[in-house]
Design a protein around this motif. Structure first.
Motif, PDB file in Angstrom:
ATOM      1  N   TYR A  61       0.907  -1.291   0.084  1.00 41.17           N
ATOM      2  CA  TYR A  61       0.040   0.068   0.143  1.00 41.17           C
ATOM      3  C   TYR A  61       0.985   1.167  -0.032  1.00 41.17           C
ATOM      4  CZ  TYR A  61      -3.578  -3.238   1.331  1.00 41.17           C
ATOM      5  OH  TYR A  61      -4.547  -4.255   1.209  1.00 41.17           O
ATOM      6  N   ILE A  62       0.867   1.902  -1.103  1.00 38.70           N
ATOM      7  CA  ILE A  62       1.723   3.219  -1.282  1.00 38.70           C
ATOM      8  C   ILE A  62       0.618   4.416  -1.506  1.00 38.70           C
ATOM      9  CG2 ILE A  62       3.457   4.157  -2.460  1.00 38.70           C
ATOM     10  CD1 ILE A  62       4.370   1.632  -1.262  1.00 38.70           C
ATOM     11  N   GLY A  63       0.700   5.102  -0.388  1.00 39.49           N
ATOM     12  CA  GLY A  63      -0.378   6.202  -0.503  1.00 39.49           C
ATOM     13  C   GLY A  63       0.507   7.513  -0.403  1.00 39.49           C
ATOM     14  N   ILE A  73      -0.614  -6.959   5.901  1.00 44.43           N
ATOM     15  CA  ILE A  73      -1.660  -6.713   6.503  1.00 44.43           C
ATOM     16  C   ILE A  73      -2.619  -7.839   6.470  1.00 44.43           C
ATOM     17  CG2 ILE A  73      -4.061  -5.361   6.022  1.00 44.43           C
ATOM     18  CD1 ILE A  73      -1.430  -3.627   6.858  1.00 44.43           C
ATOM     19  N   LYS A  74      -2.665  -8.657   5.447  1.00 50.84           N
ATOM     20  CA  LYS A  74      -3.361  -9.855   5.499  1.00 50.84           C
ATOM     21  C   LYS A  74      -3.069 -10.810   6.538  1.00 50.84           C
ATOM     22  CE  LYS A  74      -5.008 -13.458   2.200  1.00 50.84           C
ATOM     23  NZ  LYS A  74      -4.740 -13.892   0.638  1.00 50.84           N
ATOM     24  N   ASN A  75      -1.790 -10.958   6.987  1.00 52.28           N
ATOM     25  CA  ASN A  75      -1.331 -11.698   8.070  1.00 52.28           C
ATOM     26  C   ASN A  75      -1.768 -11.279   9.549  1.00 52.28           C
ATOM     27  OD1 ASN A  75      -0.135 -13.600   6.341  1.00 52.28           O
ATOM     28  ND2 ASN A  75       1.709 -12.809   6.134  1.00 52.28           N
ATOM     29  N   CYS A  76      -1.589  -9.876   9.496  1.00 57.03           N
ATOM     30  CA  CYS A  76      -1.749  -9.165  10.877  1.00 57.03           C
ATOM     31  C   CYS A  76      -3.151  -8.975  11.277  1.00 57.03           C
ATOM     32  CB  CYS A  76      -0.773  -8.016  11.212  1.00 57.03           C
ATOM     33  SG  CYS A  76      -1.619  -6.299  10.273  1.00 57.03           S
ATOM     34  N   CYS A  77      -4.114  -8.591  10.150  1.00 58.82           N
ATOM     35  CA  CYS A  77      -5.289  -8.301  10.461  1.00 58.82           C
ATOM     36  C   CYS A  77      -6.136  -8.900   9.312  1.00 58.82           C
ATOM     37  CB  CYS A  77      -5.246  -6.887  10.120  1.00 58.82           C
ATOM     38  SG  CYS A  77      -3.951  -5.790  10.760  1.00 58.82           S
ATOM     39  N   PRO A  78      -6.395 -10.198   9.049  1.00 48.94           N
ATOM     40  CA  PRO A  78      -7.138 -10.954   7.919  1.00 48.94           C
ATOM     41  C   PRO A  78      -8.616 -10.274   7.875  1.00 48.94           C
ATOM     42  CG  PRO A  78      -6.675 -12.328   9.680  1.00 48.94           C
ATOM     43  CD  PRO A  78      -5.754 -11.160  10.175  1.00 48.94           C
ATOM     44  N   GLY A  79      -9.212 -10.147   8.926  1.00 55.03           N
ATOM     45  CA  GLY A  79     -10.633  -9.574   8.703  1.00 55.03           C
ATOM     46  C   GLY A  79     -10.873  -8.092   8.169  1.00 55.03           C
ATOM     47  N   ILE A  80     -10.020  -7.299   8.594  1.00 62.07           N
ATOM     48  CA  ILE A  80      -9.721  -5.875   8.130  1.00 62.07           C
ATOM     49  C   ILE A  80      -9.462  -6.191   6.693  1.00 62.07           C
ATOM     50  CG2 ILE A  80      -8.763  -3.642   8.337  1.00 62.07           C
ATOM     51  CD1 ILE A  80      -8.430  -4.429  11.213  1.00 62.07           C
ATOM     52  N   TRP A  86      -1.352   1.988   7.089  1.00 62.25           N
ATOM     53  CA  TRP A  86      -1.095   0.855   6.204  1.00 62.25           C
ATOM     54  C   TRP A  86       0.248   1.440   5.251  1.00 62.25           C
ATOM     55  CZ3 TRP A  86      -5.843  -2.174   4.363  1.00 62.25           C
ATOM     56  CH2 TRP A  86      -6.693  -2.603   5.410  1.00 62.25           C
ATOM     57  N   ASP A  87       0.392   2.606   5.085  1.00 67.25           N
ATOM     58  CA  ASP A  87       1.403   3.109   4.192  1.00 67.25           C
ATOM     59  C   ASP A  87       2.674   2.440   3.949  1.00 67.25           C
ATOM     60  OD1 ASP A  87       1.708   4.777   1.767  1.00 67.25           O
ATOM     61  OD2 ASP A  87       1.702   6.614   2.940  1.00 67.25           O
ATOM     62  N   GLY A  88       3.217   2.102   3.245  1.00 67.54           N
ATOM     63  CA  GLY A  88       4.255   1.376   3.014  1.00 67.54           C
ATOM     64  C   GLY A  88       4.216  -0.188   3.507  1.00 67.54           C
ATOM     65  N   PHE A 144     -14.234   2.065   2.992  1.00 65.15           N
ATOM     66  CA  PHE A 144     -13.353   1.379   3.723  1.00 65.15           C
ATOM     67  C   PHE A 144     -12.079   2.507   3.995  1.00 65.15           C
ATOM     68  CE2 PHE A 144      -9.380  -0.527   5.255  1.00 65.15           C
ATOM     69  CZ  PHE A 144      -9.716  -1.120   6.541  1.00 65.15           C
ATOM     70  N   ALA A 145     -11.864   2.758   5.262  1.00 60.55           N
ATOM     71  CA  ALA A 145     -10.539   3.541   5.482  1.00 60.55           C
ATOM     72  C   ALA A 145      -9.594   2.919   6.534  1.00 60.55           C
ATOM     73  CB  ALA A 145     -11.081   5.085   5.946  1.00 60.55           C
ATOM     74  N   PRO A 146      -8.316   2.758   6.114  1.00 61.98           N
ATOM     75  CA  PRO A 146      -7.338   2.275   6.950  1.00 61.98           C
ATOM     76  C   PRO A 146      -7.209   3.001   8.109  1.00 61.98           C
ATOM     77  CG  PRO A 146      -6.291   2.447   4.848  1.00 61.98           C
ATOM     78  CD  PRO A 146      -7.705   3.199   4.960  1.00 61.98           C
TER      79      PRO A 146
END
Length: 197
Positions: free
Chosen positions: A21-23, A97-104, A89-91, A115-117
Motif C-alpha cells: 500500500y503506497i499512499g 496486512i493480510k497476516n496481521c489483520c485478515p478480517g480488516i 498501512w502506508d508502506g 473502507f478507510a485504514p
C-alpha cells in the motif's frame, strides 16, 4: 476548441517486488520510471499544452519535470491531487496486512469505496478532496489543453465522476504507470469522452 485534459499517472516507483500500500509515502521514481517519463516526453512533444497541474509528491513532480523538460508550460502543485492517504498501512505490504489483520484486509476488499485504514482515507474521502480541485481546474481553463499528473487513486475518482461509474466499477480500468487518459469535452453532447479507451 473545447477543453482537452490529459490525465497522466506518474512513472514506476522504486520499491520492493512485493505489492504494498503506497499512499502519501514519498517514494522516488525507479530507473524504469525515469525511462517511462522520457517516453511521455516524446509522446507529448508535439501536443500543445497551456497548463500543467501535479501532485506535490516527488514521483509526480519528477515525472512532470522530465515530461515537460524545458517547455515553458506553467506548472502548479496541488495538494488535493496527492494519492489516497493509507494512514497506518502506508508502506506495508499486502501480505503483512493480510497476516496481521485478515478480517480488516478482507473488509477492505468488500468495501473498497467506504473502507478507510486506521488514520487514513476511504475512496469516498479521496473523492471529496479531489473533485472540488478538479472542478476548479476545469472552471478556470474552459477552452484549454491541460495536463494533470497524478496517482492511480486520484485518476480513478476523476474518471468515476466524469463517466458516472462507481468506485468499484472504475477498478476495472487499467491505470498503468505512465498511463495516459486523453479526455475531451464534447460541448454538443455535453459530456466527456475518453479518446483512447
Amino acid at each position: 476548441m473545447g477543453m482537452q485534459i490529459y490525465l497522466v499517472r506518474h512513472g514506476k516507483i522504486t520499491w520492493k517486488n512485493e505489492k504494498a500500500y503506497i499512499g502519501q509515502l514519498d517514494v522516488p521514481l525507479s530507473p524504469e520510471g525515469i525511462q517511462q517519463s522520457e517516453k511521455l516526453r516524446a509522446h507529448f512533444e508535439t501536443i500543445p499544452l497551456d497548463q500543467a497541474y501535479t501532485s506535490p509528491l516527488s514521483r509526480c513532480v519528477n515525472t512532470l519535470d522530465i515530461l515537460l523538460a524545458e517547455r515553458p508550460v506553467p506548472r502548479l502543485k496541488i495538494d488535493a491531487l496527492k494519492e489516497i492517504d493509507m494512514g497506518e498501512w502506508d508502506g506495508k505490504t499486502f501480505s503483512e496486512i493480510k497476516n496481521c489483520c485478515p478480517g480488516i484486509y478482507e473488509q477492505r476488499g468488500r468495501e473498497l469505496d467506504i473502507f478507510a485504514p486506521p488514520a487514513g482515507e476511504s475512496f469516498i474521502d479521496l473523492r471529496q478532496r479531489v473533485l472540488p480541485a478538479f472542478a476548479e481546474i476545469v472552471k478556470e481553463k474552459s477552452s484549454k489543453s491541460i495536463l494533470i499528473l497524478a496517482h492511480a487513486g486520484v485518476i480513478r475518482v476523476i474518471l468515476a465522476d466524469l463517466f458516472g461509474l462507481s468506485i468499484k466499477e472504475v477498478f476495472n480500468w487499467k491505470i498503468p504507470y505512465a498511463g495516459i487518459f486523453d479526455l475531451c469535452y464534447n460541448q454538443e453532447k455535453e459530456k466527456w469522452i475518453c479518446k483512447n479507451q
